[in-house]
Every structure is written in C-alpha cells, then in structure tokens.
Design a protein around this motif. Sequence first.
Motif, PDB file in Angstrom:
ATOM      1  N   ALA A  34       0.547  -0.748  -0.035  1.00  0.00           N
ATOM      2  CA  ALA A  34      -0.271  -0.167   0.218  1.00  0.00           C
ATOM      3  C   ALA A  34       0.607   1.581   0.076  1.00  0.00           C
ATOM      4  O   ALA A  34       0.885   1.989  -0.906  1.00  0.00           O
ATOM      5  CB  ALA A  34      -1.326  -0.129   1.063  1.00  0.00           C
ATOM      6  N   GLU A  71      -5.444   6.478   0.867  1.00  0.00           N
ATOM      7  CA  GLU A  71      -6.885   5.339   1.459  1.00  0.00           C
ATOM      8  C   GLU A  71      -6.872   4.777  -0.658  1.00  0.00           C
ATOM      9  O   GLU A  71      -7.490   3.765  -0.676  1.00  0.00           O
ATOM     10  CB  GLU A  71      -7.942   5.641   1.582  1.00  0.00           C
ATOM     11  CG  GLU A  71      -7.397   6.575   3.150  1.00  0.00           C
ATOM     12  CD  GLU A  71      -7.921   4.748   3.777  1.00  0.00           C
ATOM     13  OE1 GLU A  71      -8.020   4.064   4.183  1.00  0.00           O
ATOM     14  OE2 GLU A  71      -7.028   5.504   4.618  1.00  0.00           O
ATOM     15  N   VAL A  72      -6.528   5.351  -1.648  1.00  0.00           N
ATOM     16  CA  VAL A  72      -6.605   4.367  -2.593  1.00  0.00           C
ATOM     17  C   VAL A  72      -5.974   3.199  -2.425  1.00  0.00           C
ATOM     18  O   VAL A  72      -6.320   1.830  -3.053  1.00  0.00           O
ATOM     19  CB  VAL A  72      -6.938   5.324  -4.416  1.00  0.00           C
ATOM     20  CG1 VAL A  72      -6.443   5.184  -5.664  1.00  0.00           C
ATOM     21  CG2 VAL A  72      -7.869   6.676  -3.321  1.00  0.00           C
ATOM     22  N   LYS A  74      -3.777   1.507  -0.518  1.00  0.00           N
ATOM     23  CA  LYS A  74      -5.014   0.618   0.665  1.00  0.00           C
ATOM     24  C   LYS A  74      -6.134  -0.021   0.216  1.00  0.00           C
ATOM     25  O   LYS A  74      -5.571  -1.362   0.158  1.00  0.00           O
ATOM     26  CB  LYS A  74      -5.592   0.547   1.967  1.00  0.00           C
ATOM     27  CG  LYS A  74      -4.093   1.811   3.568  1.00  0.00           C
ATOM     28  CD  LYS A  74      -4.472   1.835   4.363  1.00  0.00           C
ATOM     29  CE  LYS A  74      -3.540   2.816   4.871  1.00  0.00           C
ATOM     30  NZ  LYS A  74      -4.104   3.768   6.001  1.00  0.00           N
ATOM     31  N   HIS A  75      -6.426   0.468  -1.037  1.00  0.00           N
ATOM     32  CA  HIS A  75      -7.653  -0.479  -1.442  1.00  0.00           C
ATOM     33  C   HIS A  75      -7.459  -1.087  -2.662  1.00  0.00           C
ATOM     34  O   HIS A  75      -7.684  -2.637  -2.350  1.00  0.00           O
ATOM     35  CB  HIS A  75      -8.773   0.508  -1.292  1.00  0.00           C
ATOM     36  CG  HIS A  75     -10.102   0.173  -2.013  1.00  0.00           C
ATOM     37  ND1 HIS A  75     -11.358  -0.403  -1.396  1.00  0.00           N
ATOM     38  CD2 HIS A  75     -10.782  -0.239  -3.655  1.00  0.00           C
ATOM     39  CE1 HIS A  75     -11.895  -1.292  -2.865  1.00  0.00           C
ATOM     40  NE2 HIS A  75     -11.682  -0.956  -3.745  1.00  0.00           N
ATOM     41  N   ALA A  78      -5.353  -4.159  -1.276  1.00  0.00           N
ATOM     42  CA  ALA A  78      -6.258  -5.147  -0.843  1.00  0.00           C
ATOM     43  C   ALA A  78      -6.925  -5.867  -1.547  1.00  0.00           C
ATOM     44  O   ALA A  78      -7.170  -6.761  -0.588  1.00  0.00           O
ATOM     45  CB  ALA A  78      -7.150  -4.372   0.565  1.00  0.00           C
ATOM     46  N   HIS A  79      -7.164  -5.722  -2.687  1.00  0.00           N
ATOM     47  CA  HIS A  79      -7.869  -5.807  -3.643  1.00  0.00           C
ATOM     48  C   HIS A  79      -7.179  -6.911  -4.802  1.00  0.00           C
ATOM     49  O   HIS A  79      -7.662  -7.004  -6.254  1.00  0.00           O
ATOM     50  CB  HIS A  79      -8.786  -5.438  -4.502  1.00  0.00           C
ATOM     51  CG  HIS A  79      -9.595  -4.776  -2.978  1.00  0.00           C
ATOM     52  ND1 HIS A  79     -10.087  -4.233  -2.092  1.00  0.00           N
ATOM     53  CD2 HIS A  79     -11.188  -6.043  -2.701  1.00  0.00           C
ATOM     54  CE1 HIS A  79     -10.886  -3.959  -1.918  1.00  0.00           C
ATOM     55  NE2 HIS A  79     -11.585  -5.012  -1.535  1.00  0.00           N
TER      56      HIS A  79
END
Length: 104
Positions: A34, A71-72, A74-75, A78-79
């Motif tokens: 991330a 945050e983008v 991290k998202h 995570a995916h």
Amino acid sequence: MAGIVTTPQGPPDAVQLAQPGAAKAWKAAQDFEAMALGQLLAPIFDSVDTAHGPFGGGDGESAWQPMLTQEVAKHVAAHGGLGLAVPVFHQILRLQEAATEPAA
C-alpha cells in the motif's frame, strides 16, 4: 541460472496465517505494498488540476489529498494490488526463519 527451480507462491492461506507471526508478516507485506502504491499514485493525483473540479481546489482539498491517495492505495493493495505483498511476505518469513536458526 541452470538448476534453479522456482515455485510459484501465492498469498497465504488460513493454515499459513495460523502459524506464529505469519498474520503479522502478511499485514506488514500488505502495508508495504500500500505504501509503494501510494508513492506511485501520488504524482498522478498531484498532476490533477483541482481548481476547476467540483470542490474548487484550495488549501482544504490539498490538505486532504495525501490521505485520499493513501486510502486509494490501501484499497488497491487489499484487492490484489501489483502483487508485491506476496513476495515480500515470503521474504519476511525467510528472514525470520534465518534469524531463528542456530549459528553453525
């Protein structure tokens, strides 16, 4: 490089994550991915002209932009992300195993 056999390693499964320290290592690997994605995305977000956007740019928007970028990132991590977390995870495990082996 003849003789070197590499095996594809995917993300850890539930059995691997149940081992001591594995869940913490997986979280660290995902956090690293991330962070790396955030560093890659920051110049892209910085190049967007927000003055003509729906929020009008300004100091407030520029203050929150790094948090949005992170945050983008991290998202995305995570995916699936870029696939950095898996090799980083396995390297962390190798380093932990090497550190716990008795010196010869």
